[in-house]
Design a protein around this motif. Structure first.
Motif, PDB file in Angstrom:
ATOM      1  N   HIS A   8       9.847 -16.329  57.000  1.00  0.00           N
ATOM      2  CA  HIS A   8       9.353 -16.499  58.178  1.00  0.00           C
ATOM      3  C   HIS A   8       8.060 -17.627  58.581  1.00  0.00           C
ATOM      4  CE1 HIS A   8      11.537 -12.774  58.093  1.00  0.00           C
ATOM      5  NE2 HIS A   8      11.391 -12.687  59.452  1.00  0.00           N
ATOM      6  N   GLY A   9       8.849 -18.057  59.352  1.00  0.00           N
ATOM      7  CA  GLY A   9       7.747 -19.795  59.658  1.00  0.00           C
ATOM      8  C   GLY A   9       8.361 -20.617  58.985  1.00  0.00           C
ATOM      9  N   GLN A  10       6.687 -21.445  58.389  1.00  0.00           N
ATOM     10  CA  GLN A  10       6.288 -22.122  57.805  1.00  0.00           C
ATOM     11  C   GLN A  10       6.397 -21.616  56.385  1.00  0.00           C
ATOM     12  OE1 GLN A  10       8.073 -25.571  58.962  1.00  0.00           O
ATOM     13  NE2 GLN A  10       7.996 -24.284  60.874  1.00  0.00           N
ATOM     14  N   TYR A  11       7.106 -20.542  56.542  1.00  0.00           N
ATOM     15  CA  TYR A  11       6.537 -20.240  54.586  1.00  0.00           C
ATOM     16  C   TYR A  11       6.568 -20.935  54.064  1.00  0.00           C
ATOM     17  CZ  TYR A  11       5.447 -17.244  50.883  1.00  0.00           C
ATOM     18  OH  TYR A  11       4.956 -16.231  49.148  1.00  0.00           O
ATOM     19  N   VAL A  13       8.326 -23.819  53.104  1.00  0.00           N
ATOM     20  CA  VAL A  13       8.598 -25.023  53.598  1.00  0.00           C
ATOM     21  C   VAL A  13       6.878 -25.455  53.411  1.00  0.00           C
ATOM     22  CG1 VAL A  13       7.485 -27.102  55.277  1.00  0.00           C
ATOM     23  CG2 VAL A  13       9.844 -25.761  55.702  1.00  0.00           C
ATOM     24  N   ALA A  14       6.197 -24.025  53.331  1.00  0.00           N
ATOM     25  CA  ALA A  14       4.819 -24.846  52.222  1.00  0.00           C
ATOM     26  C   ALA A  14       5.176 -24.406  50.814  1.00  0.00           C
ATOM     27  CB  ALA A  14       3.917 -23.402  52.997  1.00  0.00           C
ATOM     28  N   LYS A  16       7.736 -25.277  49.133  1.00  0.00           N
ATOM     29  CA  LYS A  16       8.262 -26.278  48.671  1.00  0.00           C
ATOM     30  C   LYS A  16       7.570 -27.192  48.497  1.00  0.00           C
ATOM     31  CE  LYS A  16      11.813 -29.839  49.529  1.00  0.00           C
ATOM     32  NZ  LYS A  16      13.276 -30.061  50.386  1.00  0.00           N
ATOM     33  N   GLU A  17       6.631 -27.318  49.086  1.00  0.00           N
ATOM     34  CA  GLU A  17       5.356 -28.468  49.600  1.00  0.00           C
ATOM     35  C   GLU A  17       4.244 -28.778  49.069  1.00  0.00           C
ATOM     36  OE1 GLU A  17       4.121 -28.716  53.381  1.00  0.00           O
ATOM     37  OE2 GLU A  17       6.084 -30.206  53.948  1.00  0.00           O
ATOM     38  N   ALA A  31      14.341 -25.679  51.866  1.00  0.00           N
ATOM     39  CA  ALA A  31      13.738 -25.173  52.637  1.00  0.00           C
ATOM     40  C   ALA A  31      14.200 -24.708  53.649  1.00  0.00           C
ATOM     41  CB  ALA A  31      12.106 -25.070  52.460  1.00  0.00           C
ATOM     42  N   SER A  33      13.167 -22.883  57.751  1.00  0.00           N
ATOM     43  CA  SER A  33      12.256 -21.727  58.167  1.00  0.00           C
ATOM     44  C   SER A  33      13.048 -21.096  59.372  1.00  0.00           C
ATOM     45  CB  SER A  33      10.978 -22.675  58.768  1.00  0.00           C
ATOM     46  OG  SER A  33      10.346 -23.264  57.757  1.00  0.00           O
ATOM     47  N   THR A  35      12.684 -19.006  62.850  1.00  0.00           N
ATOM     48  CA  THR A  35      11.384 -19.403  64.119  1.00  0.00           C
ATOM     49  C   THR A  35      11.886 -18.598  64.949  1.00  0.00           C
ATOM     50  OG1 THR A  35      12.543 -21.313  64.629  1.00  0.00           O
ATOM     51  CG2 THR A  35      10.492 -21.836  63.381  1.00  0.00           C
ATOM     52  N   ASP A  62      11.774 -13.895  51.466  1.00  0.00           N
ATOM     53  CA  ASP A  62      10.134 -13.360  51.221  1.00  0.00           C
ATOM     54  C   ASP A  62      10.168 -11.938  51.262  1.00  0.00           C
ATOM     55  OD1 ASP A  62      10.839 -13.396  53.942  1.00  0.00           O
ATOM     56  OD2 ASP A  62       9.679 -14.010  55.736  1.00  0.00           O
TER      57      ASP A  62
END
Length: 133
Positions: A8-11, A13-14, A16-17, A31, A33, A35, A62
């Motif tokens: 959910h959201g940018q979880y 992506v975060a 992975k980064e 990744a 996301s 939304t 998640d």
């Protein structure tokens, strides 16, 4: 081998980064996301495209029951060798990026779960079942 990280959201992506900051490894991860403006069909379509273009081993979401997981269940009918794993975390991504198998990475991520109490503040179960400091 590749993994879809989804949440959910940018979880995702975060995750992975953050993994890239630590290991430099991110080519394994795609990744996704989820939304508010997306449907389960949007997410499953994204997974499908990634699976068609890559050798995806697992979709790591998640939590079970949310749209990212439900979309993975849909895509798994077309790609039955793709596992679905819940509990997306940086610990899990780090284990995978360092070459651990999915099973080993899950085990390693579980071992990373711990509670650290403030100095000299350990909770102990008494004989009567009450917590003592």
């Amino acid at each position: 081998m590749a993994y879809i990280l989804a949440g959910h959201g940018q979880y995702a992506v975060a995750i992975k980064e953050s993994c890239q900051m630590i290991t430099g490894q991110t080519e394994l991860f795609h990744a996704v996301s989820f939304t508010e403006d997306m449907s389960v069909e949007n997410v499953s379509g994204t997974y499908r495209q990634i699976c068609e273009e890559n050798n995806v081993s697992a979709v790591i979401v998640d939590f079970i029951g949310g749209t990212p997981a439900n979309a993975a269940l849909i895509v798994q009918t077309e790609f039955p060798d793709v596992a679905i794993v819940s509990g997306l975390s940086l610990s899990l991504a780090l284990q995978l990026s360092l070459g651990e198998s999915t099973d080993s990475a899950i085990h390693g991520a579980k071992e990373m779960l711990t509670i650290v109490q403030p100095k000299n503040q350990f909770l102990v179960q008494s004989d009567e079942g009450e917590e003592e400091e």
